[in-house]
Scaffold this active site. Structure first.
Site, PDB file in Angstrom:
ATOM      1  N   GLY A 110     -18.827   3.618  -2.710  1.00  0.00           N
ATOM      2  CA  GLY A 110     -20.180   3.771  -2.181  1.00  0.00           C
ATOM      3  C   GLY A 110     -21.194   4.026  -3.281  1.00  0.00           C
ATOM      4  O   GLY A 110     -22.279   3.425  -3.309  1.00  0.00           O
TER       5      GLY A 110
ATOM      6  N   GLY B 109     -18.126   8.001  -2.552  1.00  0.00           N
ATOM      7  CA  GLY B 109     -17.005   7.995  -3.505  1.00  0.00           C
ATOM      8  C   GLY B 109     -17.219   6.887  -4.524  1.00  0.00           C
ATOM      9  O   GLY B 109     -18.338   6.391  -4.694  1.00  0.00           O
ATOM     10  N   ASN B 110     -16.141   6.494  -5.196  1.00  0.00           N
ATOM     11  CA  ASN B 110     -16.252   5.469  -6.235  1.00  0.00           C
ATOM     12  C   ASN B 110     -16.940   4.213  -5.706  1.00  0.00           C
ATOM     13  O   ASN B 110     -17.842   3.662  -6.345  1.00  0.00           O
ATOM     14  CB  ASN B 110     -14.855   5.127  -6.778  1.00  0.00           C
ATOM     15  CG  ASN B 110     -14.886   3.921  -7.704  1.00  0.00           C
ATOM     16  OD1 ASN B 110     -15.695   3.851  -8.618  1.00  0.00           O
ATOM     17  ND2 ASN B 110     -14.029   2.949  -7.442  1.00  0.00           N
TER      18      ASN B 110
ATOM     19  N   LYS C  90       0.858  -1.188   0.000  1.00  0.00           N
ATOM     20  CA  LYS C  90       0.000   0.000   0.000  1.00  0.00           C
ATOM     21  C   LYS C  90       0.887   1.229   0.000  1.00  0.00           C
ATOM     22  O   LYS C  90       2.025   1.177   0.484  1.00  0.00           O
ATOM     23  CB  LYS C  90      -0.886   0.031   1.255  1.00  0.00           C
ATOM     24  CG  LYS C  90      -2.099   0.904   1.122  1.00  0.00           C
ATOM     25  CD  LYS C  90      -3.217   0.167   0.405  1.00  0.00           C
ATOM     26  CE  LYS C  90      -4.479   0.949   0.285  1.00  0.00           C
ATOM     27  NZ  LYS C  90      -5.611   0.078  -0.046  1.00  0.00           N
TER      28      LYS C  90
HETATM   29  N1  GLU Z   1      -7.319   0.277  -3.130  1.00  0.00           N
HETATM   30  C1  GLU Z   1      -8.076  -0.888  -3.422  1.00  0.00           C
HETATM   31  C2  GLU Z   1      -8.167  -1.788  -2.203  1.00  0.00           C
HETATM   32  O1  GLU Z   1      -8.027  -1.347  -1.080  1.00  0.00           O
HETATM   33  C3  GLU Z   1      -7.618  -1.599  -4.673  1.00  0.00           C
HETATM   34  C4  GLU Z   1      -6.203  -2.050  -4.712  1.00  0.00           C
HETATM   35  C5  GLU Z   1      -5.754  -2.550  -6.086  1.00  0.00           C
HETATM   36  O2  GLU Z   1      -6.520  -2.512  -7.018  1.00  0.00           O
HETATM   37  O3  GLU Z   1      -4.592  -2.961  -6.161  1.00  0.00           O
HETATM   38  O4  GLU Z   1      -8.449  -2.944  -2.308  1.00  0.00           O
END
Ligand code: GLU
Length: 408
Positions: free
Chosen positions: A222, A219-220, A106
């Site tokens: 919800g 957001g995207n 992350k």
């Molecule tokens: N940010 C999204 C999550 O928390 C997607 C992560 C991704 O697509 O690699 O799952």
């Protein structure tokens, strides 16, 4: 705010106490208590007014037992290393639950993107890649969007990475725009995956055919979830953004809300439905409550007041470990984040695969591949939870840890 990484480790402690987890051994758990690496960077940006501002950025590579580190990049003023570490840990488990060959990572930047001009935002995003390009790559570490990061930002980042390394696959970043290496279906993927998981478990969790739903988050995730649940005959009783929400027992008209938010910047002040605070929204009586915003929304302070039958966690870490216990004792079932929101990263994985094979799959192909993975993950999670006489979060942890354990 409660430290999200501590919360994540409390979850791990809890699973380690289950009989099933004894086979994993203490060394395995010790290893999972630390990320492979956590990196902090500074990104100096010349602002539009000529001044220099230095932003703090992060990438945490938690575990790559199953494949390249995978996970989004978050832009938020509250983003800090412990949050990114927790999110990276959950990504490692999430990919394992979904059954995709990716590890967990992350990233983030401590910034309020709304305060930046587009030019500044682009510089900052490219700056993040400049500092981290050595550790990124299609087979090393593959970032994606998260809170406040968009397909356009992924495009800038992919472009910057290509400029620095010459890699033309565009497979180092997922969630890119269509026509620029993005995949059909990536936009609604998290909401849709959540819906598939809900559908798979609906009767087993004793939910009726047409449910009344409350969503925290516009957001995207919800918003797409709201659209998909409505299209499938369910009713949205309430929905909120960061400023507050709206509530209507007869069900909300989503198009009117989208229009209102476009003109007014937020949902607050919307006439025609009752206005509620985010706290009140969580306590509305409903069949399914969907937290789709941030961590630590349901804690020991309000868990007792939740009146939903089931919680579908589309946000990462919206419940604290204390809340988990209170809800479990009240008989409220929680479909955990690492299962419920795994549709997003699964379609990211499909995007990565298409980029590497130089293919373009149709939206139908993408959704047809997503559905069986979500069904399988949901049913296996339920099985694991039943086997250990525990709740679904622990079931999902066991499933993930078993899969990671075979490769570590
Ligand atoms: N940010 C999204 C999550 O928390 C997607 C992560 C991704 O697509 O690699 O799952």
């Amino acid at each position: 705010m409660q430290n999200p990484f501590q919360n994540a480790m409390l979850q791990l402690d809890k699973v380690a106490k289950l009989k099933k987890a004894r086979d994993f051994g203490d060394e395995f758990f010790a290893r999972l208590r630390q990320p492979d690496r956590d990196i902090r960077i500074s990104i100096p940006i010349k602002m539009d007014n000529g001044s220099l501002k230095i932003f703090e950025g992060y990438r945490v590579e938690y575990n790559n037992a199953l494949g390249p580190y995978k996970g989004g990049i978050r832009y938020h003023p509250d983003t800090e290393i412990n949050e990114v570490k927790a999110l990276a840990f959950w990504m490692a488990l999430k990919c394992a639950v979904a059954g995709i060959e990716m590890g967990g990572g992350k990233g983030g930047i401590t910034v309020d993107p709304k305060e930046l001009s587009k030019r500044e935002l682009e510089k900052l995003s490219r700056g993040w890649v400049q500092k981290l390009s050595d550790i990124l790559g299609p087979h090393k570490d593959v970032p994606a969007p998260d809170v406040n990061t968009t397909p356009e930002i992924m495009d800038w980042m992919a472009d910057e990475y290509e400029k620095i390394t010459g890699d033309k696959t565009r497979a180092t970043f997922t969630g890119k725009p269509l026509g620029k290496g993005g995949s059909e279906g990536r936009g609604p993927a998290t909401g849709l995956g959540g819906f598939y998981v809900f559908n798979s478990l609906r009767t087993q969790l004793g939910l009726k055919e047409k449910c009344e739903i409350v969503i925290q988050g516009f957001g995207n995730v919800g918003l797409n979830a709201a659209k998909i649940f409505i299209e499938n005959g369910h009713k949205i009783l309430a929905i909120s953004d960061s400023k507050g929400g709206v509530y209507d027992l007869n069900g909300l008209d989503l198009n009117k809300l989208i229009e209102y938010k476009k003109n007014n910047g937020s949902l607050s002040g919307f006439m025609g439905s009752k206005n509620v605070t985010n706290e009140e929204l969580l306590e509305i009586k409903c069949d399914v409550l969907i937290p789709a915003a941030f961590e630590n929304q349901i804690t020991d302070k309000n868990a007792d007041k939740i009146k939903a039958q089931v919680i579908l966690e589309l946000a990462n870490g919206p419940l604290t470990p204390e809340a988990d216990e209170i809800l479990f004792n009240k008989g409220i079932q929680v479909i955990p984040d690492i299962l419920a929101n795994s549709g997003g990263v699964t379609v990211s994985y499909f995007e990565w695969e298409q980029n590497l094979k130089n293919e373009n799959w149709s939206e139908k192909e993408v959704f047809d591949k997503l559905l069986p993975l979500m069904n399988d993950a949901a049913q296996k999670t339920l099985e694991k939870a039943k086997e250990s006489n525990t709740h679904l979060r622990m079931g999902a942890f066991i499933l993930a840890l078993e899969r990671i354990k075979t490769k570590i």
